[in-house]
Design an enzyme around this catalytic site. Sequence first.
Site, PDB file in Angstrom:
ATOM      1  N   HIS A   1       3.627   0.870   3.028  1.00 13.39           N
ATOM      2  CA  HIS A   1       4.477   1.289   1.904  1.00 13.39           C
ATOM      3  C   HIS A   1       5.638   2.169   2.349  1.00 13.39           C
ATOM      4  O   HIS A   1       6.594   2.349   1.605  1.00 13.39           O
ATOM      5  CB  HIS A   1       3.633   2.038   0.862  1.00 13.39           C
ATOM      6  CG  HIS A   1       2.696   1.142   0.111  1.00 13.39           C
ATOM      7  ND1 HIS A   1       2.947   0.723  -1.167  1.00 13.39           N
ATOM      8  CD2 HIS A   1       1.533   0.556   0.473  1.00 13.39           C
ATOM      9  CE1 HIS A   1       1.960  -0.072  -1.574  1.00 13.39           C
ATOM     10  NE2 HIS A   1       1.082  -0.181  -0.592  1.00 13.39           N
TER      11      HIS A   1
ATOM     12  N   ASP B   1      13.133   6.529   2.584  1.00 17.55           N
ATOM     13  CA  ASP B   1      12.098   6.096   1.645  1.00 17.55           C
ATOM     14  C   ASP B   1      11.770   4.629   1.883  1.00 17.55           C
ATOM     15  O   ASP B   1      12.688   3.813   2.042  1.00 17.55           O
ATOM     16  CB  ASP B   1      12.618   6.269   0.198  1.00 17.55           C
ATOM     17  CG  ASP B   1      11.538   6.760  -0.752  1.00 17.55           C
ATOM     18  OD1 ASP B   1      10.376   6.366  -0.572  1.00 17.55           O
ATOM     19  OD2 ASP B   1      11.868   7.540  -1.664  1.00 17.55           O
TER      20      ASP B   1
HETATM   21  C1  GDG Z   1       5.318   5.351  -1.584  1.00 24.64           C
HETATM   22  C2  GDG Z   1       6.575   5.218  -0.696  1.00 24.64           C
HETATM   23  C3  GDG Z   1       7.286   3.246  -2.045  1.00 24.64           C
HETATM   24  C4  GDG Z   1       6.370  10.535 -10.059  1.00 24.64           C
HETATM   25  N1  GDG Z   1       6.238  11.676 -10.755  1.00 24.64           N
HETATM   26  C5  GDG Z   1       5.455  11.372 -11.821  1.00 24.64           C
HETATM   27  C6  GDG Z   1       5.089  10.015 -11.740  1.00 24.64           C
HETATM   28  N2  GDG Z   1       5.681   9.525 -10.646  1.00 24.64           N
HETATM   29  C7  GDG Z   1       5.589   8.101 -10.241  1.00 24.64           C
HETATM   30  C8  GDG Z   1       6.944   7.426 -10.294  1.00 24.64           C
HETATM   31  C9  GDG Z   1       6.718   6.253  -9.334  1.00 24.64           C
HETATM   32  C10 GDG Z   1       5.741   6.839  -8.322  1.00 24.64           C
HETATM   33  O1  GDG Z   1       5.145   8.004  -8.905  1.00 24.64           O
HETATM   34  C11 GDG Z   1       6.440   7.287  -7.051  1.00 24.64           C
HETATM   35  O2  GDG Z   1       6.778   6.146  -6.327  1.00 24.64           O
HETATM   36  P1  GDG Z   1       7.958   6.151  -5.252  1.00 24.64           P
HETATM   37  O3  GDG Z   1       8.155   4.761  -4.822  1.00 24.64           O
HETATM   38  O4  GDG Z   1       9.168   6.734  -5.865  1.00 24.64           O
HETATM   39  O5  GDG Z   1       7.511   7.120  -4.076  1.00 24.64           O
HETATM   40  P2  GDG Z   1       6.139   7.473  -3.246  1.00 24.64           P
HETATM   41  O6  GDG Z   1       5.154   8.192  -4.091  1.00 24.64           O
HETATM   42  O7  GDG Z   1       6.612   8.248  -2.050  1.00 24.64           O
HETATM   43  O8  GDG Z   1       5.522   6.061  -2.821  1.00 24.64           O
HETATM   44  C12 GDG Z   1       7.717   4.603  -1.484  1.00 24.64           C
HETATM   45  C13 GDG Z   1       5.964   3.372  -2.806  1.00 24.64           C
HETATM   46  O9  GDG Z   1       4.959   3.996  -1.987  1.00 24.64           O
HETATM   47  C14 GDG Z   1       5.445   2.003  -3.258  1.00 24.64           C
HETATM   48  O10 GDG Z   1       5.335   1.122  -2.184  1.00 24.64           O
HETATM   49  O11 GDG Z   1       8.276   2.783  -2.929  1.00 24.64           O
HETATM   50  O12 GDG Z   1       8.841   4.429  -0.637  1.00 24.64           O
HETATM   51  O13 GDG Z   1       6.950   6.508  -0.180  1.00 24.64           O
HETATM   52  O14 GDG Z   1       6.109   5.186  -9.979  1.00 24.64           O
HETATM   53  O15 GDG Z   1       7.266   7.079 -11.600  1.00 24.64           O
HETATM   54  N3  GDG Z   1       4.320   9.381 -12.652  1.00 24.64           N
HETATM   55  C15 GDG Z   1       3.879  10.130 -13.703  1.00 24.64           C
HETATM   56  N4  GDG Z   1       4.180  11.455 -13.842  1.00 24.64           N
HETATM   57  C16 GDG Z   1       4.965  12.122 -12.941  1.00 24.64           C
HETATM   58  O16 GDG Z   1       5.251  13.314 -13.106  1.00 24.64           O
HETATM   59  N5  GDG Z   1       3.126   9.547 -14.648  1.00 24.64           N
END
Ligand code: GDG
Length: 469
Positions: free
Chosen positions: A159, A366
């Site tokens: 990821h 990222d």
């Molecule tokens: C890894 C990789 C890759 C965030 N704050 C809250 C909340 N979130 C949710 C977001 C989003 C998820 O968490 C975060 O996903 P990201 O992709 O932005 O980042 P990582 O956590 O670092 O994820 C990344 C991912 O895996 C998938 O392959 O894209 O590059 O680092 O969905 O909305 N959700 C809630 N409350 C919050 O306060 N409910």
Amino acid sequence: MSRLVVVSNRVATPTETKGSAGGGLAVGVFGALKDSGGVWFGWSGDVVTETVANQGPKLEQDGAVTFATVGLSKKDYDQYYRGFSNAELWPVFHYRNDLAVYDREEYHGYRRVNSWLAHKLIKLLQPDDIIWVHDYHLIPFAEALRSAGIANRIGFFLHIPFPSPQILLNLPPHEELVKSLCCYDVVGFQTEGDELAFHDYIQQHAHGTVTGNQVEAFGRKLQTGVYRIGVFPHEIAEQAERGEARQDVMDLKQSLEGRKLIMSVDRLDYSKGLVERFKAFEQFLEKSPEWRGNVTLVQIAPPTRSDVETYQQIRQNLEYEAGRINGRFSGLDYTPIRYLNQRYDRWKLMSLFRESQIGLVTPLRDGMNLVAKEYVAAQNPDDPGVLVLSQFAGAAGEMTGAVMVNPHDVVGTSDAIGRALTMPLAERQQRYQTNMAALRKFDLGAWRDRFLTDLRGVRKSDDAQKRAK
Ligand code: GDG
């Protein structure tokens, strides 16, 4: 169809797999499990005594899907999760060797826990199961299964970014880790750049060969692929629209008193570029006095990994920066940055995205960044906000309708904020349509189905045992 076994560091709870309660990823993976029946296996998130850890896995049934979870002892948690995974692999894979702390004992713990987890899973496996392992915590998982004679098809999806060889070489056990990756049948990456970095390592440092997506190294054959993770845009649009009329969102709207809104949501992590973002917003307010009092940045940043030292530091830095900037530009009725260190319900985030004029997503590095995609999906097509996106997010490859920035360039990001705030409706709509077309093409279902089709397509590793030796 053969059963699917998903292995990830954390297992979603059955509730998180049901629509609005959890993240899109949990829903997407659960969808595949429901279709073929299967098992979702991994850590429960609990730290327990060794005796309790050894009693697992705990099984919970939901239709055709079994959730199988184990607790970790304090020592295993410290070495495998807090230590090698999050204080070493995470920074190195995000090009932050300066923050990496290598500890040989933790590395041994990481391998030991992978092997222990693999042996817990073996008891639940059937000969035809296909096994899909997720992320950097579990790189040696297939090797442990192979050593125990498991010949099933096993795939791995990373990821986070795969670093270029010059970065990876800093990690003392780089060769063992890449060798472990070669025990999978399919290794999936988020972007072409990540796949290329892996191929480069194989050719330059592992005396291996790469032909198209076929890799031969360490006496093993595997295939690689690029599988861009996405979201379900429909589901997000519905959540965003439904939330618009709810009280919390109305209250926020009212409290803005007609000001423009910039939204940022990130786990509190140094890879997300939050300090640079705050500085760019400060630069914007400094250069554009007419916007002071007229635009608010809402930064939601739920804390993660707060027992890793670098995460405590980033939290302190950010609190300092937010306080400093607010001290500079606040008025009696105006706070430029609302910095919220807590987790919000998913529907609320999506509705806030819809209410805002800019989605400011500026990670320094990222794998993909799902927030960028969620932001676009949540917009009102008639009056969409603008995505301002870092060129170092995997999502930049598809979200070509975004205003692209280099997050290290504080002035450039500040200019992009100004441009997005004043962008004419026709341009906003056109950029939104470009992004939406990519979102629909690379949605979460397509990601999952393409990976599983490729994994089901490889020949079962009859000689797996032999190859692992
Ligand atoms: C890894 C990789 C890759 C965030 N704050 C809250 C909340 N979130 C949710 C977001 C989003 C998820 O968490 C975060 O996903 P990201 O992709 O932005 O980042 P990582 O956590 O670092 O994820 C990344 C991912 O895996 C998938 O392959 O894209 O590059 O680092 O969905 O909305 N959700 C809630 N409350 C919050 O306060 N409910």
